[in-house]
Each structure stands twice: as C-alpha cells, then as structure tokens.
Design a protein around this motif. Structure first.
Motif, short mmCIF file in Angstrom:
data_model
loop_
_atom_site.label_atom_id
_atom_site.label_comp_id
_atom_site.label_asym_id
_atom_site.label_seq_id
_atom_site.Cartn_x
_atom_site.Cartn_y
_atom_site.Cartn_z
N GLY A 1 67.64 56.66 28.22
CA GLY A 1 66.72 57.47 27.78
C GLY A 1 65.69 56.78 28.95
N VAL A 2 64.38 57.56 28.96
CA VAL A 2 63.73 56.70 29.55
C VAL A 2 63.54 55.66 29.76
N PRO A 3 63.20 55.12 28.40
CA PRO A 3 62.64 53.38 28.07
C PRO A 3 63.59 52.52 28.13
N ALA A 4 65.06 53.07 28.27
CA ALA A 4 66.27 51.44 29.11
C ALA A 4 65.58 52.17 31.07
N LEU B 1 58.80 57.83 16.95
CA LEU B 1 59.41 58.35 17.98
C LEU B 1 58.93 58.01 19.24
N ALA B 2 58.76 56.78 19.65
CA ALA B 2 57.41 56.44 21.08
C ALA B 2 58.37 55.81 22.13
N GLY B 3 59.57 55.33 20.91
CA GLY B 3 60.32 54.32 21.88
C GLY B 3 61.79 55.77 22.03
N SER B 4 62.88 55.35 22.48
CA SER B 4 64.12 55.28 23.44
C SER B 4 64.52 56.65 21.87
N PHE C 1 59.57 48.30 35.24
CA PHE C 1 58.78 49.56 34.50
C PHE C 1 58.27 48.74 33.07
N VAL C 2 57.34 48.96 32.78
CA VAL C 2 57.01 48.97 31.20
C VAL C 2 56.75 50.47 30.65
N ALA C 3 57.79 50.80 29.64
CA ALA C 3 57.60 51.70 29.26
C ALA C 3 56.98 52.22 28.30
N GLY C 4 56.60 53.66 28.27
CA GLY C 4 55.59 54.67 27.31
C GLY C 4 55.81 55.23 26.53
N SER C 5 54.88 55.82 25.73
CA SER C 5 54.70 56.91 25.85
C SER C 5 53.80 57.76 24.46
N ARG C 6 53.64 58.84 24.67
CA ARG C 6 52.33 59.48 23.46
C ARG C 6 53.28 60.42 23.51
#
Length: 193
Positions: A45-48, A119-122, A55-60
């Motif tokens: 996933g993008v966070p991993a 659902l904000a994480g991976s 980088f610090v991963a985040g989602s909206r």
C-alpha cells in the motif's frame, strides 16, 4: 567558482530532480520536493511505500459508498450482474502534500462492514487483518494522463499537468480478484522503479 561550473552543477541537480529552475522575472532556482519511488516488484500500500522511503504518509477520504461497479470493474473483478462494490476515493499525502488520487472498487460481498472501518491508513493492511484478503499478484497498466480541472484542484496542481495513471487489478492467493483501482500520481513527484 566560475559561472559555467555553477551552471553545470545546477543542471546536474535539476536532472536528478533535486531542484527546479523557473525562468523569468518571478523565477529562480528552487529545492524540489523528494520523489516517491513506486516499486513495481512489490505489492504494498501507499502508506508502507512512503514509510519505507522516510515520508510521513497521510490520507483524506473524498468519498466512500456502496455502488454499481463501472464496466471495467465488472470485467476485472469477474462480477455477476447486480453485484455491488465498495467504492472508495482517497487523496494520498506524502509529508502533507497530495501525491495521488486513488479510486478503488472492492466486491461488497467480500468485505462486509468495510464502510464502518477506519480507511485513512493502508487498505491492504486492513483487508488482510479484517478479511484475510492478502494481495498475491497485481497487474498494473501505466499510462501518462493530463490533469482535468477537477483532479488538478484536488491534487493542488495545474490544469493539464502530467500524471501517471495506474490501473490495477489485485488477486488473492487463490487467483480471485478483490480490488480494481485507478490511481493518478503526480508525475513530477513519482518515479517508477
């Protein structure tokens, strides 16, 4: 230091993507944001992916719904008539800056209660933990696209800026597809490896 040596050094930094030069009265030389390596040899996933690169991963979350799948999703997910999908649209962030717009469709009958989950994480980590769905293989199709007015506004880029359009079908260990997604990555922040 001579000007020609300085120009060569700046050209080298620009070719590596570390700086960008903007000509004209309001221009100059600016430090570029780091590029994200999108490694195609791994299914993560993008966070991993972002964490592994510092980088610090985040989602909206833009939207989530139970919906009729689009025609491509019906074919790629091998759905029968009338089967619904969980339709998730998210903005992915690296160090607080938008890097991609992600649109995933997952067969609703395989993930009961998914809409009530965080659902904000991976998504892959959540699917594995809660539904025993682990990505075994993925087929990705990569093309260049240009940002529409809506996508440019969402990602904070210019109208017509280049994007990497990644369409992916992910299957589990039994070869059954469980995710069909279309991601748009900001091209000048992403490098395919």
């Amino acid at each position: 230091m001579s000007r020609s040596t300085l120009r060569q050094a700046l050209a080298s930094l620009e070719s590596e993507g570390l700086i960008r030069r903007v000509p004209g009265r309001g221009g100059g030389t600016f430090v570029s944001q780091g590029k994200i390596d999108r490694d195609l040899s791994r299914i993560v996933g993008v966070p991993a992916l972002l964490r592994d690169q510092g980088f610090v991963a985040g989602s909206r979350i833009v939207s989530i719904s139970v919906a009729q799948p689009n025609g491509d999703a019906v074919a790629e997910l091998r759905l029968n008539g009338g089967q619904m999908v969980i339709d998730i649209v998210r903005i992915r962030l690296a160090d607080g800056t938008p890097i991609s717009l992600e649109h995933a469709q997952i067969p609703a009958d395989r993930v009961p209660g998914l809409m009530e989950r965080e659902l904000a994480g991976s998504l892959y980590e959540l699917l594995e933990r809660e539904y025993a769905l682990r990505p075994h293989e993925a087929v990705e199709r990569i093309e260049v696209a240009l940002a529409s007015r809506e996508v440019a506004s969402i990602l904070g880029i210019g109208l017509g800026d280049p994007l990497l359009s990644v369409t992916r079908t992910t299957v589990d260990g039994d070869g059954v597809p469980f995710e069909y997604s279309h991601d748009l990555f900001v091209a000048d922040r992403t490098r395919i490896v």
